[in-house]
Design a protein around this motif. Structure first.
Motif, PDB file in Angstrom:
ATOM      1  N   GLY A   8       0.708  -1.043  -0.021  1.00 51.05           N
ATOM      2  CA  GLY A   8       0.034  -0.013  -0.080  1.00 51.05           C
ATOM      3  C   GLY A   8       0.573   1.427   0.203  1.00 51.05           C
ATOM      4  N   SER A   9       2.133   0.752  -0.273  1.00 51.69           N
ATOM      5  CA  SER A   9       2.465   2.244   0.198  1.00 51.69           C
ATOM      6  C   SER A   9       2.563   2.904  -1.439  1.00 51.69           C
ATOM      7  N   PRO A  10       2.343   4.812  -2.108  1.00 50.70           N
ATOM      8  CA  PRO A  10       2.367   5.077  -3.283  1.00 50.70           C
ATOM      9  C   PRO A  10       3.656   5.517  -3.644  1.00 50.70           C
ATOM     10  N   ARG A  11       4.588   5.250  -3.178  1.00 49.89           N
ATOM     11  CA  ARG A  11       6.155   5.118  -3.763  1.00 49.89           C
ATOM     12  C   ARG A  11       6.239   3.310  -4.635  1.00 49.89           C
ATOM     13  N   ALA A  12       5.347   2.981  -4.269  1.00 50.95           N
ATOM     14  CA  ALA A  12       5.549   1.659  -4.734  1.00 50.95           C
ATOM     15  C   ALA A  12       6.612   0.730  -5.561  1.00 50.95           C
ATOM     16  N   LYS A  14      10.126   1.759  -5.199  1.00 51.19           N
ATOM     17  CA  LYS A  14      11.015   3.181  -4.961  1.00 51.19           C
ATOM     18  C   LYS A  14      10.612   3.533  -3.431  1.00 51.19           C
ATOM     19  N   GLY A  15       9.894   2.162  -3.113  1.00 48.22           N
ATOM     20  CA  GLY A  15       9.749   2.259  -1.168  1.00 48.22           C
ATOM     21  C   GLY A  15      10.408   1.781  -0.664  1.00 48.22           C
ATOM     22  N   ASN A  16      10.257   2.556   0.519  1.00 48.28           N
ATOM     23  CA  ASN A  16      11.352   1.313   1.835  1.00 48.28           C
ATOM     24  C   ASN A  16      11.276   0.388   2.155  1.00 48.28           C
ATOM     25  N   THR A  17       8.915   0.277   1.986  1.00 46.67           N
ATOM     26  CA  THR A  17       8.734  -1.211   2.440  1.00 46.67           C
ATOM     27  C   THR A  17       9.063  -2.526   0.810  1.00 46.67           C
ATOM     28  N   HIS A  18       8.968  -2.357  -0.231  1.00 45.82           N
ATOM     29  CA  HIS A  18       9.202  -2.274  -1.313  1.00 45.82           C
ATOM     30  C   HIS A  18      10.794  -2.810  -1.086  1.00 45.82           C
ATOM     31  N   THR A  85       2.826  -1.958   3.853  1.00 50.28           N
ATOM     32  CA  THR A  85       2.355  -0.259   4.262  1.00 50.28           C
ATOM     33  C   THR A  85       3.241   0.056   4.919  1.00 50.28           C
ATOM     34  N   PRO A  86       3.369   1.029   4.346  1.00 49.87           N
ATOM     35  CA  PRO A  86       4.592   1.973   5.127  1.00 49.87           C
ATOM     36  C   PRO A  86       3.362   2.379   6.053  1.00 49.87           C
ATOM     37  N   LEU A  87       3.907   3.241   7.428  1.00 51.54           N
ATOM     38  CA  LEU A  87       2.955   3.944   8.938  1.00 51.54           C
ATOM     39  C   LEU A  87       3.021   5.548   8.216  1.00 51.54           C
ATOM     40  N   TYR A  88       1.823   5.717   8.277  1.00 52.84           N
ATOM     41  CA  TYR A  88       1.094   6.623   7.985  1.00 52.84           C
ATOM     42  C   TYR A  88       0.609   6.830   8.928  1.00 52.84           C
ATOM     43  N   VAL A  89       0.408   8.536   9.629  1.00 52.62           N
ATOM     44  CA  VAL A  89      -0.115   9.343  10.808  1.00 52.62           C
ATOM     45  C   VAL A  89      -0.456   7.309  11.792  1.00 52.62           C
ATOM     46  N   ASP A  90       0.437   6.956  12.296  1.00 53.54           N
ATOM     47  CA  ASP A  90       0.833   5.869  12.873  1.00 53.54           C
ATOM     48  C   ASP A  90      -0.334   4.623  12.474  1.00 53.54           C
ATOM     49  N   ASN A  91      -1.112   4.904  11.065  1.00 51.01           N
ATOM     50  CA  ASN A  91      -2.166   3.777  10.735  1.00 51.01           C
ATOM     51  C   ASN A  91      -1.305   3.459   9.194  1.00 51.01           C
ATOM     52  N   SER A 135       5.469  -3.560   7.193  1.00 58.71           N
ATOM     53  CA  SER A 135       5.846  -2.479   7.322  1.00 58.71           C
ATOM     54  C   SER A 135       6.881  -1.880   7.909  1.00 58.71           C
ATOM     55  N   ASN A 136       7.103  -0.236   7.671  1.00 56.20           N
ATOM     56  CA  ASN A 136       8.290   0.330   8.337  1.00 56.20           C
ATOM     57  C   ASN A 136       7.967   1.979   8.312  1.00 56.20           C
ATOM     58  N   SER A 137       8.780   3.084   9.013  1.00 57.46           N
ATOM     59  CA  SER A 137       8.114   3.950   9.643  1.00 57.46           C
ATOM     60  C   SER A 137       9.411   4.995   9.566  1.00 57.46           C
ATOM     61  N   GLY A 138       9.448   6.167  10.114  1.00 55.86           N
ATOM     62  CA  GLY A 138      10.163   7.394   9.535  1.00 55.86           C
ATOM     63  C   GLY A 138      10.859   7.525  11.175  1.00 55.86           C
ATOM     64  N   PHE A 139      10.225   7.468  12.279  1.00 59.80           N
ATOM     65  CA  PHE A 139      10.711   7.854  13.244  1.00 59.80           C
ATOM     66  C   PHE A 139      11.428   5.806  13.290  1.00 59.80           C
ATOM     67  N   PRO A 140      12.105   6.055  15.096  1.00 57.92           N
ATOM     68  CA  PRO A 140      12.919   5.042  14.688  1.00 57.92           C
ATOM     69  C   PRO A 140      12.242   3.550  15.725  1.00 57.92           C
ATOM     70  N   GLY A 171      11.759   3.451  11.894  1.00 64.86           N
ATOM     71  CA  GLY A 171      13.380   4.493  11.205  1.00 64.86           C
ATOM     72  C   GLY A 171      13.776   3.753   9.928  1.00 64.86           C
ATOM     73  N   GLY A 172      13.271   2.624   9.074  1.00 63.64           N
ATOM     74  CA  GLY A 172      12.741   2.515   7.847  1.00 63.64           C
ATOM     75  C   GLY A 172      13.175   2.932   7.185  1.00 63.64           C
ATOM     76  N   GLU A 173      13.518   4.669   6.810  1.00 66.02           N
ATOM     77  CA  GLU A 173      14.171   5.488   5.865  1.00 66.02           C
ATOM     78  C   GLU A 173      15.982   5.297   5.666  1.00 66.02           C
ATOM     79  N   ILE A 174      15.464   4.660   6.326  1.00 67.78           N
ATOM     80  CA  ILE A 174      17.889   3.918   5.963  1.00 67.78           C
ATOM     81  C   ILE A 174      17.581   3.158   5.141  1.00 67.78           C
TER      82      ILE A 174
HETATM   83  C1  LIG Z   1       2.133  11.313   5.210  1.00 72.40           C
HETATM   84  C2  LIG Z   1       3.265  10.488   5.789  1.00 72.40           C
HETATM   85  C3  LIG Z   1       2.540  10.245   7.442  1.00 72.40           C
HETATM   86  C4  LIG Z   1       3.226   9.437   7.580  1.00 72.40           C
HETATM   87  N1  LIG Z   1       3.613   9.205   9.187  1.00 72.40           N
HETATM   88  C5  LIG Z   1       4.426   8.607   9.832  1.00 72.40           C
HETATM   89  C6  LIG Z   1       3.895   8.295  11.139  1.00 72.40           C
HETATM   90  O1  LIG Z   1       3.076   8.412  11.896  1.00 72.40           O
HETATM   91  N2  LIG Z   1       4.879   7.359  11.959  1.00 72.40           N
HETATM   92  C7  LIG Z   1       6.180   7.428  10.928  1.00 72.40           C
HETATM   93  O2  LIG Z   1       6.664   6.734  12.335  1.00 72.40           O
HETATM   94  N3  LIG Z   1       6.547   7.513   9.739  1.00 72.40           N
HETATM   95  C8  LIG Z   1       5.584   8.188   9.361  1.00 72.40           C
HETATM   96  N4  LIG Z   1       5.528   9.064   7.832  1.00 72.40           N
HETATM   97  C9  LIG Z   1       7.012   7.863   7.533  1.00 72.40           C
HETATM   98  C10 LIG Z   1       6.754   6.651   7.130  1.00 72.40           C
HETATM   99  O3  LIG Z   1       6.269   6.099   7.428  1.00 72.40           O
HETATM  100  C11 LIG Z   1       8.688   6.576   6.129  1.00 72.40           C
HETATM  101  O4  LIG Z   1       8.790   7.860   4.830  1.00 72.40           O
HETATM  102  C12 LIG Z   1       8.330   5.620   5.622  1.00 72.40           C
HETATM  103  O5  LIG Z   1      10.220   4.765   5.522  1.00 72.40           O
HETATM  104  C13 LIG Z   1       7.251   5.052   4.450  1.00 72.40           C
HETATM  105  O6  LIG Z   1       7.545   3.995   3.284  1.00 72.40           O
HETATM  106  P1  LIG Z   1       7.931   4.210   1.716  1.00 72.40           P
HETATM  107  O7  LIG Z   1       9.326   4.185   1.300  1.00 72.40           O
HETATM  108  O8  LIG Z   1       7.491   2.278   1.880  1.00 72.40           O
HETATM  109  O9  LIG Z   1       6.413   4.293   1.746  1.00 72.40           O
HETATM  110  C14 LIG Z   1       4.807   9.592   7.346  1.00 72.40           C
HETATM  111  C15 LIG Z   1       5.415   9.288   6.170  1.00 72.40           C
HETATM  112  C16 LIG Z   1       3.841  10.503   5.345  1.00 72.40           C
HETATM  113  C17 LIG Z   1       3.948  11.044   3.871  1.00 72.40           C
END
Ligand SMILES: Cc1cc2nc3c(=O)[nH]c(=O)nc-3n(C[C@H](O)[C@H](O)[C@H](O)COP(=O)(O)O)c2cc1C
Length: 243
Positions: A8-12, A14-18, A85-91, A135-140, A171-174
């Motif tokens: 479910g990542s919009p980055r398909a 190119k994403g970290n989830t992938h 799915t990446p974590l978006y707004v905790d979901n 799933s992966n998230s930006g926060f570590p 910390g999936g952005e790494i």
């Molecule tokens: C709209 C939006 C909401 C996000 N919400 C969160 C969040 O609640 N917590 C978090 O840790 N990271 C959050 N992130 C960061 C993503 O989870 C992170 O960039 C992730 O690596 C994206 O995965 P992808 O590259 O597969 O899309 C958010 C990013 C976006 C664009």
């Protein structure tokens, strides 16, 4: 064994989830699984209209004519589904939520109490695939996945299924960072993702060792936070200089 990933990542690709999915699937394929990796963003999946026609007028079938018909077939014709799915707004992302809402035609309208005394809809006549979450998230910190943990456990109950593995990476952005100094740490994490794929095919579960390795931060949180803030500084300065 067949494994279908719904990403479910919009980055398909190119994403970290992938990156996580690719490594997991390579291990699963090596162990003999047949796999399919679907990017939901590339499919036409409109949001549920809440009309309940899939329960009343055309039982088991949604009246919206889009790619969800094909997705439902893929969902019921596999042994394991991976919600990635990446974590978006905790979901989950909106793309993933639309997809999840549109799984409703797989259930019947009738209410039935489960073993915990809680109502579920009865299952239409199909064998529910087992569920894996990636799933992966930006926060570590791993605590950011608390909502997903509960959400997918409840979804599994609703779908008369079970969650057999959850792979969450704070910390999936790494993962897509190309700095040479980080490569050994990222590669070591990837090896455990591959091992996870293999273990699922062989045992339908992850070993305690693999779970422990996958739960460990790729680099220490403090280092990740420093790197993230430095990278934001650079990006914002670049944009400012262009304005
Ligand atoms: C709209 C939006 C909401 C996000 N919400 C969160 C969040 O609640 N917590 C978090 O840790 N990271 C959050 N992130 C960061 C993503 O989870 C992170 O960039 C992730 O690596 C994206 O995965 P992808 O590259 O597969 O899309 C958010 C990013 C976006 C664009």
């Amino acid at each position: 064994m067949r494994i279908v990933v719904f990403n479910g990542s919009p980055r398909a690709e190119k994403g970290n989830t992938h990156i996580m999915v690719e490594e997991f699937l390579s291990g699963a394929k090596e162990a003999g699984a047949e796999t399919e990796n679907i990017f939901l963003v590339k499919k036409s999946i409109k949001y549920c209209l809440g009309c309940f026609d899939c329960w009343i007028k055309t039982p088991g079938e949604c009246i919206i004519k889009d790619d969800m018909k094909e997705m439902l077939l893929k969902f019921i014709e596999t042994d394991i589904v991976v919600f990635a799915t990446p974590l978006y707004v905790d979901n989950v992302t909106g793309i993933m939520k639309n997809f999840m809402d549109r799984l409703i035609p797989l259930l019947d309208p009738y209410f039935k109490k489960d073993e915990n005394g809680e109502c579920r809809h009865t299952n239409r006549n199909f064998k529910s695939p087992k569920i894996i979450v990636i799933s992966n998230s930006g926060f570590p910190e791993q605590s950011h996945f608390q909502v997903l943990q509960l959400l997918f456990r409840r979804i599994a109950k609703n779908m008369h299924s079970e969650v057999i593995a959850e792979i969450y990476r704070g910390g999936g952005e790494i993962l897509r960072n190309k700095m040479l100094i980080l490569a050994p740490f990222i590669n070591s994490y990837k090896k455990y993702l591959q091992k996870a794929g293999k273990e699922i095919v062989e045992n339908l579960k992850l070993s305690d060792e693999t779970i422990a390795k996958l739960e460990k931060p790729i680099i220490p949180d403090e280092q990740y936070i420093k790197g993230a803030n430095k990278s934001w500084d650079k990006t914002l300065a670049r944009i400012k200089n262009k304005l």
